[in-house]
Design a protein around this motif. Sequence first.
Motif, PDB file in Angstrom:
ATOM      1  N   GLN A  97      58.116  -6.503 -17.320  1.00 20.39           N
ATOM      2  CA  GLN A  97      56.761  -6.970 -17.038  1.00 20.39           C
ATOM      3  C   GLN A  97      56.510  -7.061 -15.538  1.00 20.39           C
ATOM      4  O   GLN A  97      55.436  -6.699 -15.050  1.00 20.39           O
ATOM      5  CB  GLN A  97      56.519  -8.337 -17.700  1.00 20.39           C
ATOM      6  CG  GLN A  97      56.330  -8.249 -19.189  1.00 20.39           C
ATOM      7  CD  GLN A  97      56.155  -9.629 -19.823  1.00 20.39           C
ATOM      8  OE1 GLN A  97      56.589 -10.634 -19.263  1.00 20.39           O
ATOM      9  NE2 GLN A  97      55.545  -9.647 -21.001  1.00 20.39           N
ATOM     10  N   ALA A  98      57.473  -7.535 -14.776  1.00 16.35           N
ATOM     11  CA  ALA A  98      57.339  -7.657 -13.317  1.00 16.35           C
ATOM     12  C   ALA A  98      57.193  -6.275 -12.686  1.00 16.35           C
ATOM     13  O   ALA A  98      56.368  -6.064 -11.782  1.00 16.35           O
ATOM     14  CB  ALA A  98      58.531  -8.407 -12.736  1.00 16.35           C
ATOM     15  N   GLU A  99      57.983  -5.304 -13.165  1.00 12.37           N
ATOM     16  CA  GLU A  99      57.898  -3.941 -12.620  1.00 12.37           C
ATOM     17  C   GLU A  99      56.542  -3.310 -12.968  1.00 12.37           C
ATOM     18  O   GLU A  99      55.927  -2.640 -12.140  1.00 12.37           O
ATOM     19  CB  GLU A  99      59.052  -3.093 -13.152  1.00 12.37           C
ATOM     20  CG  GLU A  99      60.397  -3.430 -12.544  1.00 12.37           C
ATOM     21  CD  GLU A  99      61.528  -2.606 -13.148  1.00 12.37           C
ATOM     22  OE1 GLU A  99      61.245  -1.606 -13.854  1.00 12.37           O
ATOM     23  OE2 GLU A  99      62.681  -2.963 -12.908  1.00 12.37           O
ATOM     24  N   PHE A 100      56.095  -3.533 -14.200  1.00 10.72           N
ATOM     25  CA  PHE A 100      54.803  -2.999 -14.622  1.00 10.72           C
ATOM     26  C   PHE A 100      53.674  -3.602 -13.782  1.00 10.72           C
ATOM     27  O   PHE A 100      52.770  -2.901 -13.338  1.00 10.72           O
ATOM     28  CB  PHE A 100      54.573  -3.295 -16.110  1.00 10.72           C
ATOM     29  CG  PHE A 100      53.227  -2.829 -16.596  1.00 10.72           C
ATOM     30  CD1 PHE A 100      52.977  -1.487 -16.835  1.00 10.72           C
ATOM     31  CD2 PHE A 100      52.185  -3.738 -16.793  1.00 10.72           C
ATOM     32  CE1 PHE A 100      51.738  -1.056 -17.279  1.00 10.72           C
ATOM     33  CE2 PHE A 100      50.939  -3.318 -17.225  1.00 10.72           C
ATOM     34  CZ  PHE A 100      50.714  -1.973 -17.477  1.00 10.72           C
ATOM     35  N   LYS A 101      53.745  -4.911 -13.578  1.00 14.39           N
ATOM     36  CA  LYS A 101      52.734  -5.604 -12.779  1.00 14.39           C
ATOM     37  C   LYS A 101      52.720  -5.077 -11.347  1.00 14.39           C
ATOM     38  O   LYS A 101      51.659  -4.844 -10.765  1.00 14.39           O
ATOM     39  CB  LYS A 101      53.032  -7.109 -12.792  1.00 14.39           C
ATOM     40  CG  LYS A 101      51.924  -7.965 -12.312  1.00 14.39           C
ATOM     41  CD  LYS A 101      52.314  -9.429 -12.478  1.00 14.39           C
ATOM     42  CE  LYS A 101      51.134 -10.330 -12.314  1.00 14.39           C
ATOM     43  NZ  LYS A 101      51.502 -11.741 -12.436  1.00 14.39           N
ATOM     44  N   LYS A 102      53.907  -4.853 -10.790  1.00 12.95           N
ATOM     45  CA  LYS A 102      54.009  -4.331  -9.419  1.00 12.95           C
ATOM     46  C   LYS A 102      53.414  -2.919  -9.337  1.00 12.95           C
ATOM     47  O   LYS A 102      52.647  -2.607  -8.432  1.00 12.95           O
ATOM     48  CB  LYS A 102      55.473  -4.331  -8.996  1.00 12.95           C
ATOM     49  CG  LYS A 102      55.699  -4.011  -7.549  1.00 12.95           C
ATOM     50  CD  LYS A 102      57.175  -4.139  -7.222  1.00 12.95           C
ATOM     51  CE  LYS A 102      57.439  -3.914  -5.772  1.00 12.95           C
ATOM     52  NZ  LYS A 102      58.870  -3.995  -5.455  1.00 12.95           N
ATOM     53  N   GLU A 103      53.759  -2.071 -10.303  1.00 13.15           N
ATOM     54  CA  GLU A 103      53.237  -0.705 -10.292  1.00 13.15           C
ATOM     55  C   GLU A 103      51.725  -0.702 -10.529  1.00 13.15           C
ATOM     56  O   GLU A 103      50.991   0.071  -9.919  1.00 13.15           O
ATOM     57  CB  GLU A 103      53.921   0.150 -11.355  1.00 13.15           C
ATOM     58  CG  GLU A 103      53.430   1.588 -11.293  1.00 13.15           C
ATOM     59  CD  GLU A 103      54.357   2.555 -11.972  1.00 13.15           C
ATOM     60  OE1 GLU A 103      53.826   3.542 -12.485  1.00 13.15           O
ATOM     61  OE2 GLU A 103      55.571   2.337 -11.974  1.00 13.15           O
ATOM     62  N   TYR A 104      51.225  -1.595 -11.404  1.00 16.24           N
ATOM     63  CA  TYR A 104      49.796  -1.706 -11.656  1.00 16.24           C
ATOM     64  C   TYR A 104      49.053  -2.099 -10.378  1.00 16.24           C
ATOM     65  O   TYR A 104      48.002  -1.553 -10.069  1.00 16.24           O
ATOM     66  CB  TYR A 104      49.510  -2.730 -12.758  1.00 16.24           C
ATOM     67  CG  TYR A 104      48.044  -2.960 -12.977  1.00 16.24           C
ATOM     68  CD1 TYR A 104      47.271  -2.024 -13.652  1.00 16.24           C
ATOM     69  CD2 TYR A 104      47.412  -4.090 -12.468  1.00 16.24           C
ATOM     70  CE1 TYR A 104      45.909  -2.218 -13.836  1.00 16.24           C
ATOM     71  CE2 TYR A 104      46.058  -4.291 -12.644  1.00 16.24           C
ATOM     72  CZ  TYR A 104      45.311  -3.364 -13.327  1.00 16.24           C
ATOM     73  OH  TYR A 104      43.966  -3.550 -13.497  1.00 16.24           O
ATOM     74  N   GLN A 105      49.606  -3.036  -9.615  1.00 15.83           N
ATOM     75  CA  GLN A 105      48.979  -3.461  -8.365  1.00 15.83           C
ATOM     76  C   GLN A 105      48.930  -2.310  -7.366  1.00 15.83           C
ATOM     77  O   GLN A 105      47.937  -2.116  -6.675  1.00 15.83           O
ATOM     78  CB  GLN A 105      49.717  -4.664  -7.770  1.00 15.83           C
ATOM     79  CG  GLN A 105      49.495  -5.943  -8.534  1.00 15.83           C
ATOM     80  CD  GLN A 105      50.346  -7.083  -8.019  1.00 15.83           C
ATOM     81  OE1 GLN A 105      51.342  -6.875  -7.328  1.00 15.83           O
ATOM     82  NE2 GLN A 105      49.948  -8.303  -8.381  1.00 15.83           N
TER      83      GLN A 105
ATOM     84  N   SER B 252      46.330   0.130  -8.696  1.00 17.84           N
ATOM     85  CA  SER B 252      45.016  -0.476  -8.550  1.00 17.84           C
ATOM     86  C   SER B 252      44.555  -0.409  -7.101  1.00 17.84           C
ATOM     87  O   SER B 252      43.409  -0.077  -6.808  1.00 17.84           O
ATOM     88  CB  SER B 252      45.049  -1.925  -9.035  1.00 17.84           C
ATOM     89  OG  SER B 252      43.799  -2.534  -8.834  1.00 17.84           O
TER      90      SER B 252
END
Length: 182
Positions: free
Chosen positions: A14-22, A25
Amino acid sequence: MYTEADQQALAKAQAEFKKEYQIRSGTHTLISLSVSLIMIAIMVICLLQFVFIIQPVYGNGMSPTIADGQYIVANRLAYQMRQPQRGEVILSSGRIYRIIGMPGETIKFYGGHVYINDTLVEEEYILDGTLTYPVYQNEEIIIPDDSYFVLVDNRQNYDDSRQGRVLSTAQLGNVSKIMFVF
């Protein structure tokens, strides 16, 4: 249920996904902003190329209304939909004039004043005491049905219709209405 190892792996994912999403974005926002700025620049260039003219004023032919060194913004399309009106300030072939006489009217200069169809023209845009004299002839001028009589506001300059340069309706495609002076 999930084991502690599964929960840690899930949290890490989840942390990696959130980082890549940011990152995506932020990149998306930057690309979107760049495209918007490019589109705005293209629109401004098109408006300046096809609709508006921004031009410096050289000389004092239109003083006191427009002074030497000021800039004008003129609308190239103003007379595509309608005819010019008396008193409007126009740009024609790089020169600035005021429309005084309309098609079919008779212009006469008498005692330093302008008369249209034997009626004195009240000209609040020229300096008090300014006198207007014809250049070559002191007789009536009948404006052709397809023309306009134009004068400069500084009547000591004679580069206007007093020298026989009436503005024909055929020239209206090249005439712009002055909208702003700065």
